[in-house]
Enzyme design. Sequence first.
Site, PDB file in Angstrom:
ATOM      1  N   ASP A 189       0.814  -1.208   0.000  1.00 25.67           N
ATOM      2  CA  ASP A 189       0.000   0.000   0.000  1.00 25.67           C
ATOM      3  C   ASP A 189       0.854   1.269   0.000  1.00 25.67           C
ATOM      4  O   ASP A 189       1.875   1.334   0.696  1.00 25.67           O
ATOM      5  CB  ASP A 189      -0.847  -0.044   1.284  1.00 25.67           C
ATOM      6  CG  ASP A 189      -1.836   1.076   1.395  1.00 25.67           C
ATOM      7  OD1 ASP A 189      -2.807   1.062   0.638  1.00 25.67           O
ATOM      8  OD2 ASP A 189      -1.638   1.965   2.250  1.00 25.67           O
ATOM      9  N   GLU A 219       1.239  -0.345  -4.924  1.00 21.76           N
ATOM     10  CA  GLU A 219       0.298   0.732  -5.181  1.00 21.76           C
ATOM     11  C   GLU A 219       1.088   2.027  -5.161  1.00 21.76           C
ATOM     12  O   GLU A 219       1.654   2.397  -4.129  1.00 21.76           O
ATOM     13  CB  GLU A 219      -0.773   0.812  -4.099  1.00 21.76           C
ATOM     14  CG  GLU A 219      -1.815   1.845  -4.481  1.00 21.76           C
ATOM     15  CD  GLU A 219      -2.451   2.586  -3.330  1.00 21.76           C
ATOM     16  OE1 GLU A 219      -3.596   3.008  -3.484  1.00 21.76           O
ATOM     17  OE2 GLU A 219      -1.802   2.769  -2.287  1.00 21.76           O
TER      18      GLU A 219
HETATM   19  C1  GLC Z   1      -4.178   3.213  -0.124  1.00 26.38           C
HETATM   20  C2  GLC Z   1      -5.431   2.376   0.003  1.00 26.38           C
HETATM   21  C3  GLC Z   1      -6.533   3.255   0.481  1.00 26.38           C
HETATM   22  C4  GLC Z   1      -6.143   3.801   1.842  1.00 26.38           C
HETATM   23  C5  GLC Z   1      -4.798   4.516   1.776  1.00 26.38           C
HETATM   24  C6  GLC Z   1      -4.249   4.795   3.122  1.00 26.38           C
HETATM   25  O1  GLC Z   1      -4.303   4.203  -1.070  1.00 26.38           O
HETATM   26  O2  GLC Z   1      -5.725   1.771  -1.228  1.00 26.38           O
HETATM   27  O3  GLC Z   1      -7.752   2.584   0.549  1.00 26.38           O
HETATM   28  O4  GLC Z   1      -7.115   4.682   2.293  1.00 26.38           O
HETATM   29  O5  GLC Z   1      -3.825   3.716   1.125  1.00 26.38           O
HETATM   30  O6  GLC Z   1      -3.858   3.617   3.746  1.00 26.38           O
END
Ligand code: GLC
Length: 585
Positions: A241, A303
């Site tokens: 993440d 991500e």
């Molecule tokens: C990422 C996740 C999202 C979350 C953020 C903070 O972007 O996909 O859902 O709110 O991280 O952890």
Amino acid sequence: MLNRAKFLFATLSLVLWLDAGTSLAQQPPQQSSKHEQAQQKSQDPWWKHAVIYEIYPRSFQDSNGDGVGDINGITSRLDYIHDLGIDAIWISPMYPSPLIDFGYDISDYTAIDPLYGTLADFDHLVSEAKKRNIRVIMDFVPNHTSDQHPWFKESRSSRSNPKRDWYIWRDGNAMGQPPNNWQSWFGHSAWKLDPATNQYYYHHFYTEQPDLNWRNPQVRKAMYDAMRFWLKRGVAGFRIDAVSRLFEDPNLHDDPILPGKNAYGDPNIAHKYTDNLPEVHEVLREMRKVVNAYPGNPVMISEADEPNIAELAKMYGAKNDEVQLPMDFQIADVNKLSAPDFRRLLNEIDRNAVGGQPHYFFSNHDQPRQWDRYGDGVHNDQIAKLMAALLLATRATPLMYYGEELGMRTTEPARKEDVQDPIGKIGWPEEKGRDGERTPMQWDASTNAGFSASQRPWLPVPPSASIYNVVAESQDPKSILAFYKRLLALRRNEPALRDGRYLPLNQEDTNVLSFLRKEPGRGEAILVVLNMSAEPRTIKFDLSAHGVKGGSANPLLAAPEIGAESTQLNHFSVPAFGVFIGSVD
Ligand code: GLC
């Protein structure tokens, strides 16, 4: 209304401004299909051939009637996932959490939240998945913990606590204000004053999500140990993440202010000193070593909404020693049916310098669903099939989001008091939050679409569930689900479509995106034609430069459906938003 796709898009354009024991337990058993045989012969790691499916666990299947999905619910639906043609599931966080950010605020990295079940339930899920050749990928959230994590509780207890330096603590400025102008991604200052020690801590996301200090070696060790905990339990890798946010400028330079305001009413800002710092890559290389120490080729998916192809390609690592599958947000953020835009981005990532595997998606738990994002309001079901073909027929490891195979739509809350996602509460009405793309999976036409026996599921089931559901669509050969299934089966069984080279065709065409997929060995070729316009188009293909001599294509799958007769390449008609996939020789 500025919807979130547009908001994220706008934010992204601001970023552009910047300078830029898996255990053998997870080895699937022997299978005899053409697909499995090809996989066994191939030297490639499994994730190069896989289709990955994201499950938002709160919303997939509730097994105990509390209105929230859970692990046993997922296990009970593994046959569906298998029959759809999925190779691996990525499950959004299920760790213990106060659920401020619905699990992305973790208070224990090596346990399961009782809301979702137990570790034994998790082990059972992994072993049942394995029986069906499905791997399980964990979500891993390294940037921040919950403010309820014992590490943070210790850290905030005194300035001299041994864990003080596990987080980012700073004094306020001379005027008693936050240390600098850094902003949270979720609105307002990224600094929160903690009265106990009269210092501010940094939080890139919600105030309840303090950022870990990745410059501290003890933090790194603790987090790598957490990864090992899950690898030993047989997970097939991690979706990591918010990875580009791991580091901030230690000298606390102010971020540059840009014109205008964002959806939270704050000045627009370029996250120059809080995003994509070079140190991120050092951590990714270390994480890769952690996963490489386990058998079964565990995968890392990152991500990070990289602003351009150069930054995206860096995620693979100069020696292919970082992330195997960096999510391609540029393609996900095209946000309109544009053959030239998709072609340019597909070409760029396909030719990335280190030969990294492209990794595409269109929907996830943070993005409005693709059915409405790309739909024109009239032909949405046909366009859903077009987007499926764009995802599954290109050369990439595709990532699906639960329910996209049904044409689930984004259903935003109608009233502020119904909003669950805090960013919808902070940003209402301009920013309605992410509830719209997180509604329950639509299994059938019964109460709550078969998701839950509760009177009140955590989010309401959209009215469209009475038509767009697994049972109804399974009985309709023209449904979106039927199309996905046929396309996934074709992809599994046609090596050219699964692994073949990607050769763009007719590159000047502004309406129709077309390409060949060509198998390196026997040279089998498949033609993919996607009409991204609202008009029927007649085009010509000359494939001789690609070693294809024949003048016609034999349909393997088309939408709208066509007969079995071959189609002439020099006079090739494709209907509005039509999809054609056929073999050529
Ligand atoms: C990422 C996740 C999202 C979350 C953020 C903070 O972007 O996909 O859902 O709110 O991280 O952890």
